[in-house]
Design an enzyme around this catalytic site. Sequence first.
Site, PDB file in Angstrom:
ATOM      1  N   GLY A   8      49.830  42.045  39.320  1.00 42.51           N
ATOM      2  CA  GLY A   8      48.394  41.773  39.310  1.00 42.51           C
ATOM      3  C   GLY A   8      48.113  40.595  40.209  1.00 42.51           C
ATOM      4  N   GLY A  12      45.124  34.050  43.655  1.00 38.69           N
ATOM      5  CA  GLY A  12      45.510  32.682  43.357  1.00 38.69           C
ATOM      6  C   GLY A  12      46.973  32.448  43.682  1.00 38.69           C
ATOM      7  CB  VAL A  13      48.872  29.328  44.257  1.00 42.41           C
ATOM      8  CG1 VAL A  13      48.658  28.537  42.965  1.00 42.41           C
ATOM      9  CG2 VAL A  13      50.221  28.984  44.876  1.00 42.41           C
ATOM     10  CG  ASP A  14      49.486  30.092  38.992  1.00 46.55           C
ATOM     11  OD1 ASP A  14      50.126  29.219  39.600  1.00 46.55           O
ATOM     12  OD2 ASP A  14      48.614  29.809  38.142  1.00 46.55           O
ATOM     13  CB  SER A  15      49.023  36.433  40.967  1.00 48.21           C
ATOM     14  OG  SER A  15      48.053  36.208  41.976  1.00 48.21           O
ATOM     15  CG  MET A  34      43.185  44.351  37.685  1.00 53.42           C
ATOM     16  SD  MET A  34      43.902  43.680  36.139  1.00 53.42           S
ATOM     17  CE  MET A  34      45.102  42.530  36.819  1.00 53.42           C
ATOM     18  CB  CYS A  98      40.102  39.143  29.810  1.00 55.22           C
ATOM     19  SG  CYS A  98      40.350  39.713  31.508  1.00 55.22           S
ATOM     20  CB  CYS A 194      35.518  35.672  36.743  1.00 55.26           C
ATOM     21  SG  CYS A 194      34.883  36.475  38.230  1.00 55.26           S
TER      22      CYS A 194
END
EC number: 2.8.1.13
Length: 376
Positions: A8, A12-15, A34, A98, A194
């Site tokens: 997913g 962002g930097v994490d994903s 998504m 979510c 969001c």
Amino acid sequence: MVADVIVGVSGGVDSSVAALLLVQQGREVAGLFMQNWADDGSGECRAEDDRRDAVAVCGRLGIPFHFRDFSAEYWRGVFEHFLAEYAAGRTPNPDVLCNREVKFKHFLDAARELGAQRIATGHYAQVAQAGGRWRLLRGADRGKDQSYFLHQLGQEQLAATLFPIGHLEKSELRRIAREAALPTHAKKDSTGICFIGERDFRQFLGQYLPAREGEIHDPQGRAIARHPGVFYFTLGQREGLNIGGVRGRPAAPWYVVGKDVARNILYVDQGHDSPYLQSHWLRSEAMHWIAGAPPAAAFECTAQTRYRQPDEPCTVNVRDDGTLEVRFAHAQRAVTPGQSLVLYDGMECLGGAVIAATDAPLEQRTRQPVSPERQA
């Protein structure tokens, strides 16, 4: 190429690093972005910018990119509940829903349709298998640990999920992203929800829940000011009260200590640790156990009633209807109905439930009955 793992990718930097690490492990990887919120015309939810960043990351890693619009599912499974809870005077946690309703349900289904065996996300959490069952563990970086938001996951989801960055500290993750020249290496972490974005929360909520002004009372019932709507406020909140000088009271900050939705009254008191904000006990709605069942009918563990809260020792009693009675070793501040109670045994997350009621002084006076659908 059919990917073995669908990541997913959020932009962002994490994903981004989660995808990178899987590629470095030699896995067949693809990314899926998504879209969970339809553009409402305000331009505040920057989904298109995030999508472009996700595409750029997949391009940098040389992996396929997929897109799915889950905004209708998000509206039905998350946002309608969000509004109903606020209208009832409670404070919901949409991130928990979510994860349960979208990221580890519809996203997992979409990944399987694409032929993948597993999904991966950039959450700071870890999965382990022991004794024939899957366990959800805290992330190694306790300041970033996100197991609190993942407590509704079950055995099927954990068996199909990878958390590639769960063992990393955030500073190490940033270093990896920078050295790999990922397009998101310097991108700021997203905060908040969001669909609200950077706009004023009260203004946003007012689009869906009509404001109804009412009185602000002190704990003794004396009217001292007016509020724009009780559902705009949560327990322990200081901002937005706009209470001026009150005769006979010191010039000290005021905090929300109670809400009476039926009478449209907001209760406030002075002092961050007002006795009206303290709870020793709570009752939950039906508990979700990650293992599928509680460890015992009564046991001791630690609990969090909000994200990043220090662990608090507690005693848990499991009721016949699946709800819990939890007593804390020390009084807890601003335990809020609608928020999540999450239980831990050391590093392991046992599961969680929505907080239904507490023994906070004003709640005894203003408590609303828990509806059957909330107990379900």
